[in-house]
Design a protein around this motif. Structure first.
Motif, PDB file in Angstrom:
ATOM      1  N   SER A 233       0.702  -1.307   0.103  1.00 50.74           N
ATOM      2  CA  SER A 233      -0.050  -0.094  -0.001  1.00 50.74           C
ATOM      3  C   SER A 233       0.967   1.002  -0.212  1.00 50.74           C
ATOM      4  CB  SER A 233      -0.897  -0.109   1.275  1.00 50.74           C
ATOM      5  OG  SER A 233      -0.118  -0.106   2.328  1.00 50.74           O
ATOM      6  N   TYR A 237      -0.125   4.381  -2.538  1.00 53.71           N
ATOM      7  CA  TYR A 237      -0.045   5.622  -2.190  1.00 53.71           C
ATOM      8  C   TYR A 237       1.006   6.843  -3.124  1.00 53.71           C
ATOM      9  CZ  TYR A 237      -3.145   4.405   1.575  1.00 53.71           C
ATOM     10  OH  TYR A 237      -4.218   3.976   2.308  1.00 53.71           O
ATOM     11  N   GLN A 238       2.007   6.180  -3.394  1.00 57.42           N
ATOM     12  CA  GLN A 238       3.072   6.986  -4.093  1.00 57.42           C
ATOM     13  C   GLN A 238       2.973   6.696  -5.523  1.00 57.42           C
ATOM     14  OE1 GLN A 238       7.224   7.067  -1.924  1.00 57.42           O
ATOM     15  NE2 GLN A 238       5.893   5.681  -0.361  1.00 57.42           N
ATOM     16  N   LEU A 262       6.248   8.452   3.058  1.00 59.31           N
ATOM     17  CA  LEU A 262       4.875   8.061   2.817  1.00 59.31           C
ATOM     18  C   LEU A 262       3.848   8.964   3.496  1.00 59.31           C
ATOM     19  CD1 LEU A 262       2.612   5.862   2.143  1.00 59.31           C
ATOM     20  CD2 LEU A 262       3.528   4.615   4.145  1.00 59.31           C
ATOM     21  N   ASP A 263       4.483   9.354   5.044  1.00 56.66           N
ATOM     22  CA  ASP A 263       3.462  10.432   5.326  1.00 56.66           C
ATOM     23  C   ASP A 263       3.207  11.690   4.596  1.00 56.66           C
ATOM     24  OD1 ASP A 263       3.568   8.764   7.681  1.00 56.66           O
ATOM     25  OD2 ASP A 263       5.230   9.747   8.773  1.00 56.66           O
ATOM     26  N   TYR A 265       2.929  11.875   1.338  1.00 60.22           N
ATOM     27  CA  TYR A 265       1.939  11.613   0.712  1.00 60.22           C
ATOM     28  C   TYR A 265       0.669  11.438   1.100  1.00 60.22           C
ATOM     29  CZ  TYR A 265       5.182  10.724  -3.473  1.00 60.22           C
ATOM     30  OH  TYR A 265       6.210  11.109  -4.352  1.00 60.22           O
ATOM     31  N   LEU A 266       0.683  10.855   2.281  1.00 58.79           N
ATOM     32  CA  LEU A 266      -0.910  10.874   2.763  1.00 58.79           C
ATOM     33  C   LEU A 266      -1.367  11.984   3.198  1.00 58.79           C
ATOM     34  CD1 LEU A 266      -0.045   7.502   5.217  1.00 58.79           C
ATOM     35  CD2 LEU A 266      -1.298   7.716   3.147  1.00 58.79           C
ATOM     36  N   ASP A 267      -0.484  12.907   3.641  1.00 59.25           N
ATOM     37  CA  ASP A 267      -0.923  14.399   4.092  1.00 59.25           C
ATOM     38  C   ASP A 267      -1.406  14.963   2.828  1.00 59.25           C
ATOM     39  OD1 ASP A 267      -0.347  14.163   6.751  1.00 59.25           O
ATOM     40  OD2 ASP A 267       1.494  14.907   6.697  1.00 59.25           O
ATOM     41  N   LYS A 270      -4.898  14.155   1.416  1.00 57.95           N
ATOM     42  CA  LYS A 270      -6.137  14.580   2.117  1.00 57.95           C
ATOM     43  C   LYS A 270      -6.713  15.603   1.272  1.00 57.95           C
ATOM     44  CE  LYS A 270      -4.134  13.289   6.590  1.00 57.95           C
ATOM     45  NZ  LYS A 270      -3.608  14.218   7.977  1.00 57.95           N
TER      46      LYS A 270
END
Length: 407
Positions: A233, A237-238, A262-263, A265-267, A270
């Motif tokens: 995953s 995400y990336q 990863l963090d 990309y997750l931000d 959003k």
């Protein structure tokens, strides 16, 4: 791992003679730079009585200096072991050891701590170095014995205890292995106490080291100490291609560096609407096909017209979704996508004073050579004609002709 200035080998500096305490801080694996080394302890305070000792391939433990020895980074010491003693090198002293032990949650209780016996004598160092020289040929023979017994395991490394009384065999296996018969063979062949220790594939790569696909040394063998689980995953995400040959490291597992960004990309995700959310327009229903996290764009295609993609921004997509929640539809995606039409023509500027990029397309040297040859031939013809037309040359030619006739 070695400094460019001292050319160390196996953690023993040769050139700079700083015993692993140079400012570049790269003589050993997983080193910690002691930035408090030049600072003295405040009055009335005792120095921290624990030290960090490094063994083979970055294995580290923390020992208590019960004898109040004057120890510094680079000293070879004899430490307590389960039976006998072990030999290691001190890599950190002082208050930073307290910080490291707190970070790694290492207990300071007397029953849990090990002690430092003494500084290693020359006899201790000779026995230790002799045992280290035996490890590589033993590993080759041990692998052959495991193959002969048809065991599904791989012996990756062997480490002798400092007093040469015990040898630890590190191995990797995907399933449970019954190596009781193998231990009997090892004890009979090598005549020492045997300890088998199973490690994971990531730990094996950390012990052996190597160069990654990025061109640098492996993170696990240089600075990474905790191995977090990495899943596919993180690659999704990336927006990375799920190619196992590119995503896997030397250990055969997913690369640890997939978790580094990863963090972020997750931000960033959003601000994007969910990719499974459909856009309802009067022209038809549009489905998300692709997203661009860096530029904040999304591509949608109508159902049944999968080849035609329409690019819109995330704000426009959220606006359409909000209208759909109110049971309202926009006319089409084309009116939003028309605002994002950009000219693909790029104007290059001569910012470094170079010539045109097409300067080699039409070579000019051949034309100059042809012009030079033509000019030379013309000049030769002109000189010949001038010589023929001059009166002196005419008289010379007449005399030469008369001499030929008399003869």
């Amino acid at each position: 791992m070695a400094c460019a200035s001292c050319s160390t080998k196996d953690g023993s500096p040769k050139g700079c003679k700083n015993n692993g305490t140079c400012g570049t801080d790269s003589c050993n694996k997983l080193t910690v730079f002691d930035w408090l080394a030049n600072m003295s302890v405040p009055n009335g305070e005792k120095p921290f009585d624990f030290v960090e000792v490094r063994f083979k391939n970055g294995r580290k433990h923390y020992y208590k200096n019960t004898e109040n020895l004057s120890l510094s980074i680079g000293d070879i010491v004899a430490t307590q072991a389960q039976s006998g003693h072990d030999i290691g090198m001190i890599t950190l002293t002082g208050e930073l050891v307290r910080v490291q032990m707190k970070r790694k949650k290492i207990s300071k209780k007397p029953e849990d701590t090990l002690k430092i016996y003494r500084k290693a004598s020359q006899k201790d160092i000779d026995i230790w170095s002799t045992a280290r020289d035996k490890e590589e040929p033993m590993k080759v023979r041990a692998r052959q014995y495991a193959i002969d017994l048809k065991l599904q395991m791989k012996i990756s490394d062997i480490e002798f205890q400092g007093d040469a009384s015990k040898a630890t065999f590190y191995y990797t296996a995907e399933e449970r292995v019954d190596f009781r018969e193998l231990i009997k063979v090892f004890a009979k062949e090598f005549r020492t106490r045997i300890e088998m220790k199973q490690v994971g594939f990531r730990q094996e790569a950390a012990r052996l080291g190597g160069i990654g696909s990025c061109g640098r040394e492996l993170c696990c063998s240089t600075w990474l100490t905790d191995f977090r689980s990495v899943s596919t995953s993180a690659a999704r995400y990336q927006q990375l291609s799920l190619n196992p040959q590119k995503l896997a490291g030397q250990c055969g597992k997913l690369k640890c560096c997939l978790n580094y960004e990863l963090d972020s990309y997750l931000d960033a995700l959003k601000a994007f609407p969910k990719t499974d959310a459909k856009l309802y327009t009067e022209k038809g229903t549009a489905v998300c096909q692709k997203t661009d996290i860096f530029q904040g764009h999304m591509w949608y295609a109508y159902e049944g017209e999968w080849m035609n993609w329409h690019k819109i921004t995330t704000a426009q997509a959220r606006e359409i979704i909000e209208l759909n929640k109110k049971k309202e539809k926009v006319a089409s995606l084309e009116e939003y996508a028309s605002d994002l039409v950009e000219s693909t023509k790029v104007a290059f500027e001569n910012v470094v004073g170079q010539d045109s990029l097409t300067r080699f397309d039409n070579p000019k040297g051949n034309k100059k050579r042809k012009n030079n040859k033509n000019n030379r031939s013309k000049n030769n013809r002109n000189t010949r004609n001038k010589n023929k037309k001059s009166p002196q040359n005419r008289n010379k030619n007449a005399k030469n002709n008369a001499k030929k006739t008399t003869k």
